[in-house]
Design a protein around this motif. Structure first.
Motif, PDB file in Angstrom:
ATOM      1  N   THR A  16       0.860  -1.274   0.047  1.00  0.00           N
ATOM      2  CA  THR A  16       0.130  -0.013  -0.076  1.00  0.00           C
ATOM      3  C   THR A  16       0.758   1.354  -0.058  1.00  0.00           C
ATOM      4  O   THR A  16       0.181   2.391  -0.135  1.00  0.00           O
ATOM      5  N   ALA A  17       1.965   1.148   0.273  1.00  0.00           N
ATOM      6  CA  ALA A  17       3.009   2.363   0.297  1.00  0.00           C
ATOM      7  C   ALA A  17       4.458   1.932  -0.084  1.00  0.00           C
ATOM      8  O   ALA A  17       4.954   1.201   0.107  1.00  0.00           O
ATOM      9  N   SER A  18       4.954   2.755  -1.105  1.00  0.00           N
ATOM     10  CA  SER A  18       6.156   2.346  -1.562  1.00  0.00           C
ATOM     11  C   SER A  18       7.369   2.951  -0.998  1.00  0.00           C
ATOM     12  O   SER A  18       8.451   2.586  -1.115  1.00  0.00           O
ATOM     13  N   LYS A  19       7.306   3.876   0.011  1.00  0.00           N
ATOM     14  CA  LYS A  19       8.412   4.373   0.679  1.00  0.00           C
ATOM     15  C   LYS A  19       8.515   4.279   2.190  1.00  0.00           C
ATOM     16  O   LYS A  19       9.130   5.028   2.978  1.00  0.00           O
ATOM     17  N   ALA A  20       7.565   2.983   2.636  1.00  0.00           N
ATOM     18  CA  ALA A  20       7.773   2.862   3.825  1.00  0.00           C
ATOM     19  C   ALA A  20       8.808   1.751   4.384  1.00  0.00           C
ATOM     20  O   ALA A  20       9.585   1.530   3.700  1.00  0.00           O
ATOM     21  N   ARG A  21       9.126   1.996   5.796  1.00  0.00           N
ATOM     22  CA  ARG A  21      10.223   1.411   6.254  1.00  0.00           C
ATOM     23  C   ARG A  21       9.955   0.008   6.629  1.00  0.00           C
ATOM     24  O   ARG A  21      10.855  -1.112   6.809  1.00  0.00           O
ATOM     25  N   ILE A  22       8.612  -0.101   6.936  1.00  0.00           N
ATOM     26  CA  ILE A  22       8.224  -1.716   7.604  1.00  0.00           C
ATOM     27  C   ILE A  22       6.924  -2.168   6.734  1.00  0.00           C
ATOM     28  O   ILE A  22       6.157  -1.675   6.134  1.00  0.00           O
ATOM     29  N   LEU A  23       7.004  -3.448   6.152  1.00  0.00           N
ATOM     30  CA  LEU A  23       6.246  -4.067   5.772  1.00  0.00           C
ATOM     31  C   LEU A  23       5.373  -5.252   6.522  1.00  0.00           C
ATOM     32  O   LEU A  23       6.146  -6.145   7.108  1.00  0.00           O
ATOM     33  N   LEU A  24       3.875  -4.973   6.524  1.00  0.00           N
ATOM     34  CA  LEU A  24       3.384  -5.996   7.136  1.00  0.00           C
ATOM     35  C   LEU A  24       2.985  -7.002   6.081  1.00  0.00           C
ATOM     36  O   LEU A  24       2.349  -6.502   5.130  1.00  0.00           O
ATOM     37  N   LEU A  25       3.012  -8.178   6.110  1.00  0.00           N
ATOM     38  CA  LEU A  25       2.758  -9.242   5.168  1.00  0.00           C
ATOM     39  C   LEU A  25       1.617 -10.075   5.890  1.00  0.00           C
ATOM     40  O   LEU A  25       1.886 -10.792   6.802  1.00  0.00           O
ATOM     41  N   ALA A  26       0.460  -9.968   5.289  1.00  0.00           N
ATOM     42  CA  ALA A  26      -0.627 -10.444   6.102  1.00  0.00           C
ATOM     43  C   ALA A  26      -1.743 -11.239   5.304  1.00  0.00           C
ATOM     44  O   ALA A  26      -1.447 -11.314   4.085  1.00  0.00           O
ATOM     45  N   CYS A  27      -2.458 -11.870   5.966  1.00  0.00           N
ATOM     46  CA  CYS A  27      -3.896 -12.715   5.274  1.00  0.00           C
ATOM     47  C   CYS A  27      -5.010 -11.567   4.613  1.00  0.00           C
ATOM     48  O   CYS A  27      -4.949 -10.544   5.552  1.00  0.00           O
ATOM     49  N   GLY A  28      -5.140 -11.602   3.708  1.00  0.00           N
ATOM     50  CA  GLY A  28      -6.463 -10.918   3.060  1.00  0.00           C
ATOM     51  C   GLY A  28      -7.429 -10.754   4.085  1.00  0.00           C
ATOM     52  O   GLY A  28      -8.164  -9.621   3.827  1.00  0.00           O
ATOM     53  N   ALA A  29      -7.721 -11.651   5.037  1.00  0.00           N
ATOM     54  CA  ALA A  29      -8.857 -11.529   5.873  1.00  0.00           C
ATOM     55  C   ALA A  29      -8.485 -10.442   6.838  1.00  0.00           C
ATOM     56  O   ALA A  29      -9.709 -10.180   7.525  1.00  0.00           O
ATOM     57  N   LEU A  30      -7.268 -10.206   7.034  1.00  0.00           N
ATOM     58  CA  LEU A  30      -6.942  -8.968   8.159  1.00  0.00           C
ATOM     59  C   LEU A  30      -6.815  -7.485   7.427  1.00  0.00           C
ATOM     60  O   LEU A  30      -6.628  -6.781   8.233  1.00  0.00           O
ATOM     61  N   ALA A  31      -6.963  -7.445   6.150  1.00  0.00           N
ATOM     62  CA  ALA A  31      -6.737  -6.183   5.456  1.00  0.00           C
ATOM     63  C   ALA A  31      -7.423  -4.984   6.046  1.00  0.00           C
ATOM     64  O   ALA A  31      -7.079  -3.993   6.484  1.00  0.00           O
ATOM     65  N   HIS A  32      -8.673  -5.122   6.371  1.00  0.00           N
ATOM     66  CA  HIS A  32      -9.610  -3.980   6.718  1.00  0.00           C
ATOM     67  C   HIS A  32      -9.095  -3.508   8.001  1.00  0.00           C
ATOM     68  O   HIS A  32      -8.971  -2.441   8.332  1.00  0.00           O
ATOM     69  N   GLU A  33      -8.685  -4.280   8.965  1.00  0.00           N
ATOM     70  CA  GLU A  33      -8.648  -4.088  10.319  1.00  0.00           C
ATOM     71  C   GLU A  33      -7.329  -3.431  10.330  1.00  0.00           C
ATOM     72  O   GLU A  33      -6.974  -2.445  11.056  1.00  0.00           O
ATOM     73  N   ILE A  34      -6.188  -4.089   9.669  1.00  0.00           N
ATOM     74  CA  ILE A  34      -4.760  -3.621   9.641  1.00  0.00           C
ATOM     75  C   ILE A  34      -4.922  -2.048   9.169  1.00  0.00           C
ATOM     76  O   ILE A  34      -4.259  -1.328   9.748  1.00  0.00           O
ATOM     77  N   LEU A  35      -5.573  -2.091   7.890  1.00  0.00           N
ATOM     78  CA  LEU A  35      -5.551  -0.510   7.459  1.00  0.00           C
ATOM     79  C   LEU A  35      -6.192   0.458   8.298  1.00  0.00           C
ATOM     80  O   LEU A  35      -5.868   1.560   8.437  1.00  0.00           O
ATOM     81  N   THR A  36      -7.222  -0.115   9.165  1.00  0.00           N
ATOM     82  CA  THR A  36      -7.754   0.753  10.118  1.00  0.00           C
ATOM     83  C   THR A  36      -6.884   1.435  11.190  1.00  0.00           C
ATOM     84  O   THR A  36      -6.846   2.548  11.474  1.00  0.00           O
ATOM     85  N   LEU A  37      -6.233   0.271  11.732  1.00  0.00           N
ATOM     86  CA  LEU A  37      -5.052   0.675  12.593  1.00  0.00           C
ATOM     87  C   LEU A  37      -4.108   1.523  11.948  1.00  0.00           C
ATOM     88  O   LEU A  37      -3.681   2.389  12.680  1.00  0.00           O
ATOM     89  N   VAL A  38      -3.619   1.239  11.027  1.00  0.00           N
ATOM     90  CA  VAL A  38      -2.393   2.083  10.245  1.00  0.00           C
ATOM     91  C   VAL A  38      -2.946   3.525  10.061  1.00  0.00           C
ATOM     92  O   VAL A  38      -2.229   4.408  10.650  1.00  0.00           O
TER      93      VAL A  38
END
Length: 213
Positions: A16-38
């Motif tokens: 979702t971001a090209s210049k970030a330092r940390i990559l979260l590699l997740a299950c697609g079932a968690l995308a909504h929750e992770i993007l909300t937290l981000v």
């Protein structure tokens, strides 16, 4: 923009971001929750990529898929964190992450870390006849439960699959009356008692806070 659930189920999510330092590699079932937290925490230094959620139908394939993505993206980030629990891999995902030198979520599955791993461990024995759904799985009930089990074609299999279950527990990450109504419908279709339990994001939130710092 978060893809629709069908895309997250079948294709996953590109970083979702090209210049970030940390990559979260997740299950697609968690995308909504992770993007909300981000978004909520302003973690501009974090990017998210997701593997297809339907890998959960074939858990033996998850370790290799995670390895492929880690090797693909390792050079682009300072750190990669794997947002999967064991998820039915029998410890193989943890072993693979150790080999790759990346950390991952703790717990047997997302039901546990949404509840809170410690809290889930305390109730697990008493709820051995409970069938769990999260927000995502309520929305994708047909894709992950009804159709893969063949219940759309062979409803007579319902007793074989769910005869030993007593209740459906909807672990709600959000307060959404429409999901509550749909979860009740899922319980009815399975012939199970219904319980809604608001968990929020549980250990997912606290773990990602640690990763983000």
């Amino acid at each position: 923009m978060t893809p629709d659930d069908k895309t997250l189920t079948e294709s996953g999510l590109a970083p979702t971001a090209s210049k970030a330092r940390i990559l979260l590699l997740a299950c697609g079932a968690l995308a909504h929750e992770i993007l909300t937290l981000v978004k909520r925490n302003g973690w501009d230094h974090i990017s998210l990529t997701c593997l297809p959620a339907n890998l959960h139908l074939y858990p033996d394939r998850i370790p290799a898929a995670v390895e492929e993505m880690v090797l693909k993206h390792r050079a682009d980030y300072d750190e990669i964190f794997v947002v999967y629990a064991d998820c039915g891999t029998g410890g193989m995902l943890q072993k693979k992450c150790a080999e790759l030198g990346v950390e991952m979520m703790q717990g047997p599955h997302c039901y546990s870390f949404f509840e809170g791993n410690d809290a889930f461990a305390e109730i697990a024995e008493d709820e051995c006849t409970a069938f769990y759904l999260t927000d995502f799985l309520v929305r994708q009930f047909d894709a992950f439960v009804w159709k893969p089990m063949g219940l759309d074609r062979h409803p007579e299999l319902l007793e074989m699959y769910f005869g030993n279950y007593e209740k459906l527990v909807y672990q709600a990450q959000t307060d959404a009356p429409d999901l509550d109504e749909k979860a009740r419908e899922c319980a009815s279709r399975l012939g199970l008692k219904y319980e809604r339990r608001f968990t929020g994001y549980g250990d997912l939130a606290s773990t990602l806070e640690q990763v983000a710092t």
